[in-house]
Design a protein around this motif. Sequence first.
Motif, PDB file in Angstrom:
ATOM      1  N   ASP A  31       0.871  -1.181   0.000  1.00 42.54           N
ATOM      2  CA  ASP A  31       0.000   0.000   0.000  1.00 42.54           C
ATOM      3  C   ASP A  31       0.899   1.219   0.000  1.00 42.54           C
ATOM      4  OD1 ASP A  31      -1.882   2.124   0.706  1.00 42.54           O
ATOM      5  OD2 ASP A  31      -3.233   0.493   1.288  1.00 42.54           O
ATOM      6  N   GLU A  48       0.060   4.127   1.135  1.00 49.78           N
ATOM      7  CA  GLU A  48      -0.248   4.990   2.280  1.00 49.78           C
ATOM      8  C   GLU A  48       0.404   4.384   3.525  1.00 49.78           C
ATOM      9  OE1 GLU A  48      -4.281   6.491   2.623  1.00 49.78           O
ATOM     10  OE2 GLU A  48      -4.633   5.849   0.545  1.00 49.78           O
ATOM     11  N   SER A  59       5.716  -0.133  -0.308  1.00 48.24           N
ATOM     12  CA  SER A  59       4.904   1.045  -0.617  1.00 48.24           C
ATOM     13  C   SER A  59       4.670   1.211  -2.110  1.00 48.24           C
ATOM     14  CB  SER A  59       5.558   2.304  -0.037  1.00 48.24           C
ATOM     15  OG  SER A  59       6.856   2.464  -0.568  1.00 48.24           O
TER      16      SER A  59
END
Length: 185
Positions: free
Chosen positions: A67, A69, A91
């Motif tokens: 992800d 975030e 990420s």
Amino acid sequence: LGLGLAIVRRILDILNHPIAVTSELGIGTDVVITLPLSTEQPIDMPSAADTNDTLNAFNGLQIMIVDNEIEIVKAMQALLESWGSQCVTYSSTESALATIDSEYKPDVIITDYRMPGKHNGRSMIMAFRKVWPNIPALVVTGDTSGEVVEELRANQLDYLRKPVKPAQLRIILLRMLKRYTQTQR
């Protein structure tokens, strides 16, 4: 029910369940509701071994989280590690895909659908599945469009919509692991 005795009495009358109330000042109130016996057969409760298997299902499980975030990654990692899993986080889909040729092979992949770069979560999983067929994978998405849901279903991918609730995550991961175990037999 906090609805008042008159409402409770009407509900029980509709259900044909008698209610009797007796009260004695300074002593208390007895409320008796008479219910019919069920004709259903009792269900078997899970054994202690089954419960322990469910509780221990995540112990040592290698989970890849992808992800972009960072706060979501940290929260997901903290949750999964509190269940006994070991997490490796990325990420970007490109950095996750770079692990294909390494020694590391996760037991489960959890990825966001919308990722910057060449690959979204679905296409990244499909690239992993060329090397590791049927690896359990979960797509997490905030996208509610029918197109995304159809794309995930067409590729036989499990998904959860954001925000993800821990109980939902646990249930879907247990189902995925059970399905994967059954296909490996």
